[in-house]
Design a protein around this motif. Sequence first.
Motif, PDB file in Angstrom:
ATOM      1  N   LYS A  99       0.797  -1.227   0.000  1.00  0.00           N
ATOM      2  CA  LYS A  99       0.000   0.000   0.000  1.00  0.00           C
ATOM      3  C   LYS A  99       0.827   1.275   0.000  1.00  0.00           C
ATOM      4  O   LYS A  99       0.317   2.349  -0.309  1.00  0.00           O
ATOM      5  N   LEU A 100       2.114   1.187   0.365  1.00  0.00           N
ATOM      6  CA  LEU A 100       2.910   2.405   0.417  1.00  0.00           C
ATOM      7  C   LEU A 100       3.062   2.992  -0.983  1.00  0.00           C
ATOM      8  O   LEU A 100       3.360   2.272  -1.937  1.00  0.00           O
ATOM      9  N   PRO A 101       2.886   4.300  -1.126  1.00  0.00           N
ATOM     10  CA  PRO A 101       3.084   4.917  -2.438  1.00  0.00           C
ATOM     11  C   PRO A 101       4.500   4.655  -2.951  1.00  0.00           C
ATOM     12  O   PRO A 101       5.474   4.712  -2.194  1.00  0.00           O
ATOM     13  N   GLY A 102       4.612   4.335  -4.227  1.00  0.00           N
ATOM     14  CA  GLY A 102       5.911   4.094  -4.832  1.00  0.00           C
ATOM     15  C   GLY A 102       6.487   2.727  -4.526  1.00  0.00           C
ATOM     16  O   GLY A 102       7.672   2.495  -4.782  1.00  0.00           O
ATOM     17  N   ILE A 103       5.661   1.794  -4.018  1.00  0.00           N
ATOM     18  CA  ILE A 103       6.171   0.473  -3.639  1.00  0.00           C
ATOM     19  C   ILE A 103       6.777  -0.248  -4.846  1.00  0.00           C
ATOM     20  O   ILE A 103       7.626  -1.137  -4.683  1.00  0.00           O
ATOM     21  N   GLU A 104       6.404   0.167  -6.048  1.00  0.00           N
ATOM     22  CA  GLU A 104       6.961  -0.467  -7.245  1.00  0.00           C
ATOM     23  C   GLU A 104       8.456  -0.195  -7.395  1.00  0.00           C
ATOM     24  O   GLU A 104       9.147  -0.897  -8.150  1.00  0.00           O
ATOM     25  N   HIS A 105       8.982   0.783  -6.662  1.00  0.00           N
ATOM     26  CA  HIS A 105      10.419   1.080  -6.715  1.00  0.00           C
ATOM     27  C   HIS A 105      11.225   0.172  -5.788  1.00  0.00           C
ATOM     28  O   HIS A 105      12.458   0.224  -5.801  1.00  0.00           O
ATOM     29  N   ALA A 106      10.536  -0.632  -4.978  1.00  0.00           N
ATOM     30  CA  ALA A 106      11.221  -1.515  -4.023  1.00  0.00           C
ATOM     31  C   ALA A 106      11.070  -2.970  -4.449  1.00  0.00           C
ATOM     32  O   ALA A 106      10.069  -3.362  -5.055  1.00  0.00           O
ATOM     33  N   ILE A 107      12.075  -3.780  -4.127  1.00  0.00           N
ATOM     34  CA  ILE A 107      12.014  -5.228  -4.339  1.00  0.00           C
ATOM     35  C   ILE A 107      11.624  -5.867  -3.011  1.00  0.00           C
ATOM     36  O   ILE A 107      12.201  -5.551  -1.961  1.00  0.00           O
ATOM     37  N   THR A 108      10.642  -6.777  -3.052  1.00  0.00           N
ATOM     38  CA  THR A 108      10.228  -7.524  -1.861  1.00  0.00           C
ATOM     39  C   THR A 108      10.833  -8.925  -1.953  1.00  0.00           C
ATOM     40  O   THR A 108      10.308  -9.789  -2.670  1.00  0.00           O
ATOM     41  N   PRO A 109      11.937  -9.190  -1.268  1.00  0.00           N
ATOM     42  CA  PRO A 109      12.679 -10.442  -1.472  1.00  0.00           C
ATOM     43  C   PRO A 109      11.861 -11.707  -1.281  1.00  0.00           C
ATOM     44  O   PRO A 109      11.999 -12.660  -2.051  1.00  0.00           O
ATOM     45  N   CYS A 110      10.999 -11.769  -0.261  1.00  0.00           N
ATOM     46  CA  CYS A 110      10.285 -13.008   0.031  1.00  0.00           C
ATOM     47  C   CYS A 110       9.075 -13.227  -0.865  1.00  0.00           C
ATOM     48  O   CYS A 110       8.311 -14.179  -0.646  1.00  0.00           O
ATOM     49  N   GLU A 111       8.879 -12.381  -1.879  1.00  0.00           N
ATOM     50  CA  GLU A 111       7.800 -12.643  -2.817  1.00  0.00           C
ATOM     51  C   GLU A 111       8.136 -13.798  -3.751  1.00  0.00           C
ATOM     52  O   GLU A 111       7.259 -14.319  -4.425  1.00  0.00           O
ATOM     53  N   GLY A 112       9.399 -14.183  -3.827  1.00  0.00           N
ATOM     54  CA  GLY A 112       9.741 -15.328  -4.654  1.00  0.00           C
ATOM     55  C   GLY A 112      11.182 -15.306  -5.117  1.00  0.00           C
ATOM     56  O   GLY A 112      11.922 -14.341  -4.894  1.00  0.00           O
ATOM     57  N   ILE A 113      11.567 -16.383  -5.777  1.00  0.00           N
ATOM     58  CA  ILE A 113      12.935 -16.529  -6.246  1.00  0.00           C
ATOM     59  C   ILE A 113      13.272 -15.468  -7.293  1.00  0.00           C
ATOM     60  O   ILE A 113      14.406 -14.989  -7.375  1.00  0.00           O
ATOM     61  N   SER A 114      12.283 -15.081  -8.080  1.00  0.00           N
ATOM     62  CA  SER A 114      12.525 -14.043  -9.090  1.00  0.00           C
ATOM     63  C   SER A 114      12.999 -12.741  -8.458  1.00  0.00           C
ATOM     64  O   SER A 114      13.818 -12.025  -9.039  1.00  0.00           O
ATOM     65  N   ALA A 115      12.476 -12.433  -7.275  1.00  0.00           N
ATOM     66  CA  ALA A 115      12.899 -11.210  -6.590  1.00  0.00           C
ATOM     67  C   ALA A 115      14.371 -11.280  -6.209  1.00  0.00           C
ATOM     68  O   ALA A 115      15.117 -10.307  -6.367  1.00  0.00           O
ATOM     69  N   ALA A 116      14.811 -12.437  -5.708  1.00  0.00           N
ATOM     70  CA  ALA A 116      16.225 -12.593  -5.359  1.00  0.00           C
ATOM     71  C   ALA A 116      17.105 -12.527  -6.605  1.00  0.00           C
ATOM     72  O   ALA A 116      18.224 -11.982  -6.561  1.00  0.00           O
ATOM     73  N   GLU A 117      16.612 -13.057  -7.724  1.00  0.00           N
ATOM     74  CA  GLU A 117      17.369 -12.968  -8.973  1.00  0.00           C
ATOM     75  C   GLU A 117      17.472 -11.530  -9.447  1.00  0.00           C
ATOM     76  O   GLU A 117      18.515 -11.110  -9.989  1.00  0.00           O
ATOM     77  N   GLU A 118      16.424 -10.751  -9.241  1.00  0.00           N
ATOM     78  CA  GLU A 118      16.483  -9.334  -9.612  1.00  0.00           C
ATOM     79  C   GLU A 118      17.517  -8.592  -8.771  1.00  0.00           C
ATOM     80  O   GLU A 118      18.254  -7.735  -9.268  1.00  0.00           O
ATOM     81  N   ILE A 119      17.586  -8.930  -7.474  1.00  0.00           N
ATOM     82  CA  ILE A 119      18.606  -8.322  -6.617  1.00  0.00           C
ATOM     83  C   ILE A 119      19.992  -8.662  -7.144  1.00  0.00           C
ATOM     84  O   ILE A 119      20.882  -7.794  -7.221  1.00  0.00           O
ATOM     85  N   ARG A 120      20.204  -9.908  -7.512  1.00  0.00           N
ATOM     86  CA  ARG A 120      21.501 -10.330  -8.057  1.00  0.00           C
ATOM     87  C   ARG A 120      21.867  -9.514  -9.299  1.00  0.00           C
ATOM     88  O   ARG A 120      23.002  -9.019  -9.415  1.00  0.00           O
ATOM     89  N   GLU A 121      20.912  -9.352 -10.214  1.00  0.00           N
ATOM     90  CA  GLU A 121      21.193  -8.616 -11.451  1.00  0.00           C
ATOM     91  C   GLU A 121      21.433  -7.140 -11.176  1.00  0.00           C
ATOM     92  O   GLU A 121      22.339  -6.535 -11.770  1.00  0.00           O
ATOM     93  N   ARG A 122      20.639  -6.570 -10.284  1.00  0.00           N
ATOM     94  CA  ARG A 122      20.810  -5.140  -9.970  1.00  0.00           C
ATOM     95  C   ARG A 122      22.159  -4.889  -9.314  1.00  0.00           C
ATOM     96  O   ARG A 122      22.860  -3.929  -9.641  1.00  0.00           O
TER      97      ARG A 122
END
Length: 378
Positions: free
Chosen positions: A113-136
């Motif tokens: 619900k926080l405004p701008g939450i799309e700018h943050a990665i939520t790690p425990c949403e799935g393996i794809s999130a951790a892969e995005e952290i790795r790439e970033r």
Amino acid sequence: MSSPGITVLGSGFGALSTVRELRARLCTAPITLISPRAELHYLPGSIWIPSGRRRREDLVVPLAPFFERMKVRHVQAEVTGLEDAGRTVLIRGAERIANDALVIATGGRFIRKLPGIEHAITPCEGISAAEEIRERLGAMAGGAIAIGFSGNPKEPAAVRGGPMFEFLFAIDTQLRREGRRGQFTLTFFHPKAEPGKRLGEQAVQGILAEMRRRGIQTHLGHKPLRFEEDKVVTEGGEIPADLILFMSGMTGNAWLDATALPRSPGGLVAADAQCRVRGWPRTYVVGDAGSFPGPDWAPKQAHMADLQARAAAQNLIDALAGRPETAGFKTELLCIIDTLEQGKLVWRTDARTIALPWLRPLHWAKAHFERRYLKRYR
């Protein structure tokens, strides 16, 4: 006429532990498990993906062999609702699946619900999130990284703080190994002055001391207001951030809104001390999907889901046999907070809280537990 048997919703820790516990107790009733995929995603291991220590294929376990061993029929579908006080499960496509007893283990949903939450990665949403952290991380020559979490104010237990400490320390360790730590600032933020108090005072002080030792900045006691592309804005000021990792509190999955299930103030399924859904006969909930009586430090973690699965399985068997449902579960927080090199064991019960110092053998112990746990399903 044959009995519809038992239906289990979900294919995460709570659901699979329930299946194992039912069969371990010699329950021969037919079991139907409904989930969108026949896979276990071992998210505790995702903390090691950014460093390359784990890959997706290490943490995704196909469940067809497990289902075959357990004599489970898997229905690949999304649950959309319940009818007949839980005796009928609705799935996408308008199909209805009947049952004699139901276990809800579909997990929780992070509050976005926080405004701008799309700018943050939520790690425990799935393996794809951790892969995005790795790439970033791999693409950054330097910059500012902000990592934090918050809770569900109406559900104190619906929070995942431990993994965020792990991502914080693991990223710090990774950057040091790569010789790049000097080009980055790391800031940990949290709305409370003492983050992670569910772990106990001793553990919190040990975690904060480790942040100071590593030169990690803290921004504590200020509620986040919004995220922007290059900053976190809180009531106490702004945190520059080229990469934001944030874990919000949890609430119930969206499909629960289409049911008459009793809900807690925080949106989870309301259960009693025997994992029974209040007012719904032979309907149980385990893991992140449920709100259970107990202390406000009660954890949302795989270990707790396993304990609840034992109680739910025994009570379900007793209910089908016409016996009283008396099995309960103990509230126990047990975790190893890992840094890629060392681990801190935290164990909390009603009677005691133990927080060990950072030790390298505990890092090995966490990896060993992962191998043992996944062996059950491979």
